[in-house]
Structures are given as structure tokens and as C-alpha cells.
Write a protein that holds these residues in place. Structure first.
Motif, short mmCIF file in Angstrom:
data_model
loop_
_atom_site.label_atom_id
_atom_site.label_comp_id
_atom_site.label_asym_id
_atom_site.label_seq_id
_atom_site.Cartn_x
_atom_site.Cartn_y
_atom_site.Cartn_z
N ASP A 271 0.95 -1.35 0.26
CA ASP A 271 -0.02 -0.01 -0.01
C ASP A 271 0.97 1.19 0.19
O ASP A 271 2.22 1.18 0.26
CB ASP A 271 -0.99 0.03 1.23
N VAL A 272 0.22 2.60 -0.30
CA VAL A 272 1.16 3.37 -0.42
C VAL A 272 0.59 4.71 0.35
O VAL A 272 -0.78 5.02 0.47
CB VAL A 272 0.96 4.05 -2.13
N MET A 273 1.35 5.46 1.01
CA MET A 273 1.11 6.49 1.78
C MET A 273 1.80 7.73 1.42
O MET A 273 3.07 7.57 0.93
CB MET A 273 1.36 6.12 3.21
N VAL A 274 1.16 9.00 1.51
CA VAL A 274 1.92 10.02 1.29
C VAL A 274 2.22 10.84 2.73
O VAL A 274 0.95 11.22 3.36
CB VAL A 274 1.61 10.76 0.34
N GLY A 275 3.32 11.39 3.10
CA GLY A 275 3.50 12.08 4.37
C GLY A 275 4.28 13.51 3.99
O GLY A 275 4.49 13.82 2.69
N ASN A 276 4.71 14.05 5.19
CA ASN A 276 5.37 15.30 4.76
C ASN A 276 6.23 15.61 5.87
O ASN A 276 6.02 15.17 7.02
CB ASN A 276 4.46 16.52 4.65
N MET A 277 7.36 16.36 5.92
CA MET A 277 7.85 17.05 6.60
C MET A 277 7.26 18.45 6.92
O MET A 277 6.61 18.90 6.10
CB MET A 277 9.54 17.36 6.26
N VAL A 278 7.09 18.88 8.13
CA VAL A 278 6.31 20.24 8.35
C VAL A 278 6.80 21.05 7.44
O VAL A 278 7.98 21.62 7.33
CB VAL A 278 6.38 20.58 9.57
N GLY A 279 5.95 21.78 6.45
CA GLY A 279 6.14 22.76 5.67
C GLY A 279 5.01 23.62 5.26
O GLY A 279 3.94 23.31 5.84
N SER A 280 5.21 24.57 4.45
CA SER A 280 3.74 25.29 4.02
C SER A 280 3.23 24.68 3.05
O SER A 280 3.35 23.57 2.44
CB SER A 280 4.39 26.72 3.50
N SER A 281 1.99 25.35 2.20
CA SER A 281 1.32 24.91 1.34
C SER A 281 2.25 24.54 -0.03
O SER A 281 1.73 23.65 -0.77
CB SER A 281 0.11 25.85 1.05
N LEU A 282 3.15 25.34 0.01
CA LEU A 282 4.06 25.25 -1.26
C LEU A 282 4.76 23.91 -1.38
O LEU A 282 4.75 23.29 -2.34
CB LEU A 282 4.90 26.32 -1.27
N ALA A 283 5.01 23.13 -0.17
CA ALA A 283 5.48 21.97 -0.09
C ALA A 283 4.32 21.04 -0.14
O ALA A 283 4.73 19.68 -0.65
CB ALA A 283 6.29 21.84 1.26
N MET A 284 3.12 21.40 0.18
CA MET A 284 2.16 20.46 0.25
C MET A 284 1.39 20.10 -1.19
O MET A 284 1.01 18.88 -1.34
CB MET A 284 0.96 20.87 1.33
N ALA A 285 1.52 21.15 -1.97
CA ALA A 285 0.84 20.81 -3.28
C ALA A 285 1.42 19.72 -4.21
O ALA A 285 0.75 18.95 -4.63
CB ALA A 285 0.97 22.11 -3.98
N PRO A 286 2.87 19.69 -4.40
CA PRO A 286 3.16 18.53 -5.08
C PRO A 286 2.77 17.18 -4.54
O PRO A 286 2.36 16.33 -5.08
CB PRO A 286 4.64 18.69 -5.39
N ALA A 287 2.90 17.37 -3.14
CA ALA A 287 2.57 15.79 -2.41
C ALA A 287 1.00 15.61 -2.44
O ALA A 287 0.81 14.64 -2.46
CB ALA A 287 3.07 15.88 -0.79
#
Length: 343
Positions: A271-287
Motif C-alpha cells: 500500500d502507498v502513503m504520502v507524508g510530509n516534513m512540516v512545511g507550507s502549502s508550497l510543499a504540500m501541493a506537489p505531495a
């Protein structure tokens, strides 16, 4: 056509300290890269990966090794060979995706062959704290439908944390993230307690390098690899040990490799999950675009910030949505930082 290469370092303060196993964060330092050909521009934001030493100085140094190539027109494929997976490659890769999309007159999702974006159910993360405080925080996320709890490896305290949050929010889908905090002998009692609390996913219980300890462990709850899955080359070694791979663009070095990981994971039955290191919307958009391929989405990074960029991703009714003008399509707003986030 030569490109100008602009780099800015920003320190995005958090609304309050954020606790995970072995670390406390009070801000999110990020590198923002802008590429411009005089007509079109592309942007990327990266936080790096703290436990790999991939911080602002490391990202800045890595960027300098490819600056001349970028100015001369380096492609995404060439970038994959020029830099290893790291935050700098993430920032550059995302900037190249955006400028290429603008030149082509299509959004990034179409250029990348991804599904047309739709709002995604996302987890909202609770930092490790006293059980009652975590329950209170869970209640504060009134619109959340999915929660992720940070654990620290203190078995009794962690179980109390989970039970307290579950009692406060019995209706929510729930995952826990140990951030490598446990030893193998704690897995059986930990999983038993998590099962009793209706937890649906256990993320990275053991340290990177101890993946073999999961062989033969028959977990009743799917186990996700985070620190054990940095890039595409780690993927085959997850089979028979993990059920899910958590993809973060800062770890793997950008959207290009993230898409490759997601597709390879499917081939391997993961299965596949997408996560993030804390950042702004600019970092979230590609994710967010990657999230269209994922089973689990954890893209709540901007909710920890005292202020986000404008335009920004949107959170409503437990979902994240990303208007196309945030990144990857239309020209951005000139206002870089918005007022404090409202929930």
C-alpha cells in the motif's frame, strides 16, 4: 534559454512545540527555490530530513553543485543523476515540474500523467504529550476524520496515550507513528493494545537497519515504513516486512521519484502513503498530487505553522484540497505569507 536561480531560506515558526520520539520542534526551516526564464517561473520548497543531517546548510551546499547546470537548462531526468535523494533535489525537481507545466500550458498533474486532483481525506497529527493533553488536542481537531498519534517508545505511556485519544474521538480512523522508538520485544504487546483501541496503522516501530526483525512477525495491524523507506532503492527490501510505504518528497528527492516509488510499490503489493516534513502549502501541493495515487494521506504540515503562504491549501471536513493556483498551474500571488491559520 538560461534560467535565473533564486534561493531563499525561511524559518517558519510553529504555533507550539511539536514532540516526537527523540525530538522537539519549534520551527520549520525551509529552502525555497525559484527558477525563472523571464516569462515562466517554477518554485519548490524543501525542509530536508532532520534525522539524515539534511538541513539548510546541507541543502544549500547540494544546490550549489547543480546551480550552473540549472541555469543552463538541466532537465528533471538529468537532475536525478546529478543529485542523490535529498531536500535540495526535491526543491529543484518541484520547481522544474512547475516551470515545465507553465511552458507546456498544462497543469503538473496532466504533465505527470496523474489523475485529475480531488480533495483527499487526510490525517491530522497529535504530537506526543501527556494522555489527557493529547485527548484535548484530538477534540480541538473537531472536523478531523482521521488522526495520527506520535508515540515515543515508552510502552505503558504510549498505550495510555492511545486509549485516551480513542476515548475522546471514538469515531475517527486512527494511526500511530513511533518514529523508530520501540525495540522488537515490545511489538507484540504494543500491537495487542493498538488492536484493542481500533488503530488501523502502525508506522515505523523499529529503527532503520532493524527491518529484518519484522520478518516472521505476524502483525494484526498493517505496518508502514517511513525511515526504512527513504528512496526507490529501499523498496524491494520492504516486502515481507512492511505492508505500506510512506513516501515523502524530502526523503526521496522530489515528485519524480515519488511517483516512481508509488508505482513500484503497487507492483510489489505494498500500500502507498504520502507524508510530509512540516512545511507550507508550497510543499504540500506537489505531495497532494502524489496523494491521488495513495491509500493513506498525511498532509497536515501547514496546520502546525503560525502562518502559511497565500494562496494556500484548504482544510475542511477532514479533507485537504489544493486550488490549482497554489502551485503547478497559474501564476502565484505576490503575498508570500498569510495571517495565522484558522481552524
Amino acid at each position: 534559454m538560461r534560467l535565473s536561480v533564486g534561493v531563499a531560506v525561511e524559518r517558519l515558526p510553529l504555533t507550539k512545540p511539536f514532540h516526537i520520539s527523540g525530538h522537539v520542534f519549534t520551527e520549520s526551516p525551509v529552502m525555497v527555490l525559484t527558477l525563472c526564464d523571464g516569462l515562466h517561473s517554477g518554485r519548490g520548497e524543501a525542509s530536508g530530513t532532520y534525522y539524515l543531517g539534511d538541513d539548510i546548510p546541507a541543502m544549500t551546499a547540494a544546490l550549489e553543485t547543480v546551480r550552473d547546470g540549472l541555469a543552463s537548462g538541466m532537465t528533471r531526468a538529468e537532475l536525478q543523476q546529478a543529485l542523490p535523494p535529498c531536500g535540495a533535489r526535491n526543491a529543484v525537481d518541484c520547481a522544474l515540474w512547475e516551470i515545465d507545466a507553465k511552458r507546456a500550458g498544462v497543469p503538473v498533474w496532466r504533465l505527470a500523467g496523474l489523475p485529475e486532483p480531488k480533495p483527499l481525506l487526510t490525517t491530522f497529527t497529535l504530537g506526543a504529550d501527556e494522555p489527557a493533553a493529547m485527548a484535548e488536542a484530538a477534540l480541538a481537531y473537531g472536523g478531523a476524520r482521521a488522526l495520527k498519534l506520535k508515540l515515543t517508545g515508552d510502552l505503558d505511556l504510549d498505550i495510555a496515550r492511545v486509549r485516551s485519544v480513542r476515548a475522546a474521538r471514538p469515531e475517527c480512523w486512527m494511526a500511530v507513528d513511533a518514529n523508530q522508538g520501540f525495540e522488537a520485544d515490545a511489538l507484540e504487546p504494543l500491537v495487542a493494545a493498538l488492536m484493542d483501541c481500533g488503530v488501523a496503522l502502525l508506522e515505523q516501530p523499529l529503527s532503520r537497519g532493524r527491518e529484518a526483525d519484522l520478518e516472521g512477525f505476524n502483525s494484526s495491524i498493517p505496518i508502514a515504513a517511513d525511515e526504512s523507506a527513504l528512496s526507490l532503492q529501499d523498496l524491494d527490501g520492504l516486502v515481507g516486512r512492511f505492508d505500506t510505504v510512506n513516501i515523502k518528497l524530502d526523503k526521496c528527492g522530489g515528485l519524480t521519484e515519488a511517483i516512481a516509488i508509488a508505482r513500484r510499490a503497487r507492483q510489489l503489493g505494498l500500500d502507498v502513503m504520502v507524508g510530509n516534513m512540516v512545511g507550507s502549502s508550497l510543499a504540500m501541493a506537489p505531495a497532494f498530487l502524489l496523494g491521488q495515487l495513495c491509500d493513506v494521506v498525511d498532509l497536515d504540515g501547514p496546520t502546525f505553522l503560525a502562518a502559511d503562504r497565500r494562496p494556500s491549501v484548504l482544510y475542511a471536513d477532514g479533507y485537504i484540497d489544493c486550488p490549482e493556483q497554489v502551485w503547478g498551474h497559474r501564476a502565484p500571488s505576490t503575498a508570500p505569507i498569510a495571517t495565522r491559520l484558522q481552524y
